[in-house]
Design a protein around this motif. Sequence first.
Motif, mmCIF file in Angstrom:
data_model
loop_
_atom_site.group_PDB
_atom_site.id
_atom_site.type_symbol
_atom_site.label_atom_id
_atom_site.label_comp_id
_atom_site.label_asym_id
_atom_site.label_seq_id
_atom_site.Cartn_x
_atom_site.Cartn_y
_atom_site.Cartn_z
ATOM 1 N N LEU A 122 0.763 -1.149 -0.166
ATOM 2 C CA LEU A 122 -0.008 -0.052 0.167
ATOM 3 C C LEU A 122 1.001 1.211 -0.078
ATOM 4 N N PHE A 123 1.985 0.978 0.623
ATOM 5 C CA PHE A 123 2.869 2.301 0.710
ATOM 6 C C PHE A 123 3.339 2.597 -0.680
ATOM 7 N N ALA A 124 3.564 1.458 -1.635
ATOM 8 C CA ALA A 124 4.130 1.764 -3.039
ATOM 9 C C ALA A 124 3.255 2.641 -3.599
ATOM 10 N N PHE A 125 1.984 2.897 -3.400
ATOM 11 C CA PHE A 125 1.130 3.973 -4.027
ATOM 12 C C PHE A 125 0.986 5.320 -3.258
ATOM 13 N N LEU A 165 -2.734 9.401 -5.343
ATOM 14 C CA LEU A 165 -2.921 8.679 -6.418
ATOM 15 C C LEU A 165 -3.728 7.548 -6.146
ATOM 16 N N LEU A 166 -3.509 6.658 -4.961
ATOM 17 C CA LEU A 166 -4.502 5.637 -4.721
ATOM 18 C C LEU A 166 -5.969 6.063 -4.419
ATOM 19 N N ALA A 219 -2.273 1.767 5.738
ATOM 20 C CA ALA A 219 -0.793 1.556 5.950
ATOM 21 C C ALA A 219 -0.031 2.251 6.952
ATOM 22 N N PRO A 220 -0.165 3.559 6.664
ATOM 23 C CA PRO A 220 0.840 4.315 7.737
ATOM 24 C C PRO A 220 0.480 3.911 9.065
ATOM 25 N N VAL A 221 -0.922 3.706 9.489
ATOM 26 C CA VAL A 221 -1.506 3.560 10.868
ATOM 27 C C VAL A 221 -0.656 2.271 11.265
ATOM 28 N N SER A 222 -0.941 1.242 10.349
ATOM 29 C CA SER A 222 -0.098 -0.024 10.890
ATOM 30 C C SER A 222 1.282 0.131 11.037
#
Length: 297
Positions: free
Chosen positions: A137-140, A144-145, A170-173
């Motif tokens: 998820l961080f890749a996007f 943009l996502l 993703a960032p919260v995880s």
Amino acid sequence: MTLLSGARLSPAATATAPRFHRRSLLSRMPLRSKVALVIIMCLAAAVLAAPLLPLADPLTGSLSERLLPFFSQGHVLGTDTQGRDMLSRLVYGTRTSLIVGVVPIVIATVIGLAIGTVAGLSGRFVNTVLMRGVDLLFAFPGVLLALLLAISMGVGLGTLLLALTLVWIAPVSRIAETEVSRIRELDFVTAARSSGATAASILVRQIVPVSLPAVLAYSTSLVGANVAISGGLGFIGLGVPSPQPELGSILYEMQAAVYSDPSLALAPVVMILLLSMLFPLVGDGVRDAISGKGRES
């Protein structure tokens, strides 16, 4: 040690557990964060009470009164291209923007906290699998996502909520996993294990209460980013569809007129900027209060 022992923590186990000050979290927040919180609460109260306020219908207007300037008779903030009252649309649009800002963060925080906690407490293999999934998820880039989801699934409030939820899982995880991995190695957790406490007891009484404040402080600051992202998507026509008011959608509807009179965009732009700044201030205040750095300044 058995996971089903149900043993209570010994005094030695709890003696080194971190304790927050007796004063409430709010009292330890810096003054600027308290002011921001009060403003947010006032705005939230105003938009929730919108149906009770003497406001014009935000969905209907008169073409004979289109694009009236500020302080026109009966229209303090003027009217839009359809002759609808801008004050009314701003109030109802702020309500929609707050929903779009808060709801995805709440959902993403619950999901991200669960993923991060499991990853932080698990062995290397499970941690690696979960964190690599998060890295996908961080890749996007977040914007943009959200943009791709809005385009592929069509515009609408539900699509916007889903897109912004996926952006922040993703960032919260990652924050939750970092906190849990750090806390599980601290002395008070080790003492709890040695005392015979169950894994569930350690999780509920030791790890989650200590890691949760940092996650909540981070999540609070993300609400402002959500409002800004939803406003940007609305401005390019991928947000909440007309005629339902939302700050970004209001700007989208006013695009043609804004080029001739930029002041028409002033109210929704100021509101987006205000919300984008207030929530990070509150998040910073929560973080400072937790770390003991809060001060009346």
